[in-house]
Design a protein around this motif. Structure first.
Motif: not given
Length: 258
Positions: A97-101, A114-115, A133-134, A239-241
């Motif tokens: 699962v990949s969640l993107d917010l 995050v996956s 990816t991390e 992903e990170h900001t």
């Protein structure tokens, strides 16, 4: 437009980033076999609204989607990698699962993804993709220093992905972020060092390496949003900001469950 945040805006960005990290960590902790994707979306909605924040996705209607998106969280499962539109679908043990917010709090946006694998049945290939990816994201953050160029950041990502044997898709990547979710500059997941926009203090970048196990080609679901691997292989996304500061890059969206 490339936006340079003031110190006061950067403080607000830290609050937005903390909230994104908290929501993703909390949802990840609660998601398990038997959880419905629409239930996950409701959790995100409750936490966003409860914090007095606004979703960047509900009314999001870019040219590449069939908008508006209409949900609070991108939920991409297995062969889906980006912009996963939540449906009436239940997770099973072993799902990747990949969640993107992305959300807006006090006038500033933050964005992260995050996956993870549901339950205890992770395939080694899935764990390797997620870890790659991390590592690519960590390399990108390290390269995002004052005076560096976007090509340096892209090259850092692409080097990690290519050395791990993954093909790199350049259609979707990282981006500037600030008082709106998507801004210039674009930060591709591969590039040439020394090229591109020069990074300045006060910039925010959403950096997001993603890979597909055996292809670099995407296909779009009939829902007009969900992007999947063309071969049906599994995928991962991190992903990170990140804030560009004189003291060095600062991750704003670290994950801490509430």
């Amino acid at each position: 437009m490339v936006e340079i945040l003031t110190p006061e805006q950067l403080d607000r960005a830290r609050g937005a980033g903390r909230l994104v990290g908290e929501i993703l960590a909390t949802v990840r902790e609660r998601a398990r076999a038997g959880t419905n994707l629409l239930e996950i979306d409701r959790w995100a909605e409750e936490m966003i609204r409860g914090a007095g924040a606004e979703s960047c996705y509900v009314d999001y209607a870019p040219s590449f989607g069939s908008g508006p998106f209409g949900h609070y969280l991108c939920t991409s499962v297995n062969d889906a990698v980006l912009h996963g539109l939540p449906h009436d679908e239940t997770l099973v043990d072993g799902d990747l699962v990949s969640l993107d917010l992305a959300l807006l709090l006090d006038g500033v946006a933050a964005d992260a993804a995050v996956s993870f694998v549901v339950g205890g049945s992770a395939r080694p290939q899935d764990e390797r993709m997620i870890e790659t990816t991390e590592r690519a994201l960590a390399a990108a953050v390290a390269a995002a220093t004052v005076g560096a160029r976007t090509g340096d950041v892209s090259h850092a990502i692409g080097t990690v992905l290519a050395e791990a044997g993954y093909a790199v898709n350049l259609e979707f990547g990282g981006h500037g972020i600030g008082t709106t979710m998507h801004q210039d500059p674009h930060v591709a997941n591969d590039g040439r060092p020394g090229r591109g926009y020069r990074l300045r203090p006060g910039m925010l970048l959403a950096l997001e390496p993603w890979v597909m196990e055996d292809t670099d080609r995407l296909v779009t679901d009939p829902d007009g949003w969900t992007l999947r691997s063309a071969t049906g292989c599994r995928t991962a996304h991190s992903e990170h900001t990140v804030a560009i500061t004189e003291a060095g890059p600062e991750i704003l969206t670290s994950a801490h469950p509430v």
